[in-house]
Design an enzyme around this catalytic site. Structure first.
Site, PDB file in Angstrom:
ATOM      1  N   CYS A 101       0.849  -1.188   0.000  1.00  0.00           N
ATOM      2  CA  CYS A 101       0.000   0.000   0.000  1.00  0.00           C
ATOM      3  C   CYS A 101       0.881   1.233   0.000  1.00  0.00           C
ATOM      4  CB  CYS A 101      -0.912  -0.022   1.229  1.00  0.00           C
ATOM      5  SG  CYS A 101      -2.053   1.382   1.301  1.00  0.00           S
ATOM      6  N   GLU A 144      -8.671  -1.080  -2.846  1.00  0.00           N
ATOM      7  CA  GLU A 144      -9.036   0.343  -2.906  1.00  0.00           C
ATOM      8  C   GLU A 144     -10.421   0.585  -2.295  1.00  0.00           C
ATOM      9  OE1 GLU A 144      -6.615   2.177  -3.411  1.00  0.00           O
ATOM     10  OE2 GLU A 144      -5.330   0.754  -4.462  1.00  0.00           O
TER      11      GLU A 144
END
Length: 179
Positions: A101, A144
């Site tokens: 991430c 996401e």
């Protein structure tokens, strides 16, 4: 002209807060944010980025899968803005895969995700889209999508044993993949 935005890091409260619905997709502020997110994710060698990761609390993210140094085997697709997305259905099959991430640099996790999902969202032109996503692109979408609800990939791990550093990932995992 699109600009590169600062990506906030784990610990910033925006990352742990639910994002708000985008009311007007055609609003110039939203269109500019989409362009800035596409530029930012490309510059950061990401395959996706959510608005909350740049401290903008909107239900909007970009899926931009392409091979890059962080994901050399990613499939190629055009960067796609997905606004007010929803997961309508998912496969029963769950597959574990490595995720990183941009807001949690330096580590990867072996995260379980649905192998296939049916999704709907509004595109940047205000058109309603519905499609099935599978494998790596489905993983990006789910990663996401979690950001829009204040969830990060670490929350999805089955065990802390499923965490490695980015350096180990590059050394071990990518070597295994490339054979």
């Amino acid at each position: 002209m699109a600009e590169i935005l600062q990506i906030i890091q784990l610990g910033d409260p925006v990352l742990r807060s639910p994002a708000q619905v985008v009311e007007n997709v055609r609003e110039q502020r939203i269109q500019n944010l989409i362009d800035d997110l596409i530029t930012t994710v490309a510059q950061a060698n990401g395959v996706g980025i959510a608005a909350p990761q740049v401290a903008e609390s909107y239900r909007l993210f970009i899926v931009a899968s392409r091979p890059n140094p962080r994901y050399p085997h990613a499939p190629e697709m055009a960067p796609t803005a997905m606004i007010n997305p929803t997961i309508l259905a998912h496969s029963t099959e769950v597959v574990k895969g490595w995720e990183g991430c941009l807001s949690i640099p330096g580590i990867r996790g072996f995260v379980p995700r649905f192998q296939a999902i049916e999704v709907e969202y509004t595109d940047r032109d205000g058109k309603f889209q519905k499609q099935e996503l599978t494998d790596f692109v489905a993983r990006i979408f789910q990663h996401e999508y979690d950001h829009l609800d204040g969830i990060v990939f670490l929350d999805r791990l089955e065990s802390t044993q499923d965490i490695i550093t980015e350096q180990e990932y590059q050394k071990r995992v990518l070597q295994q993949i490339s054979g």
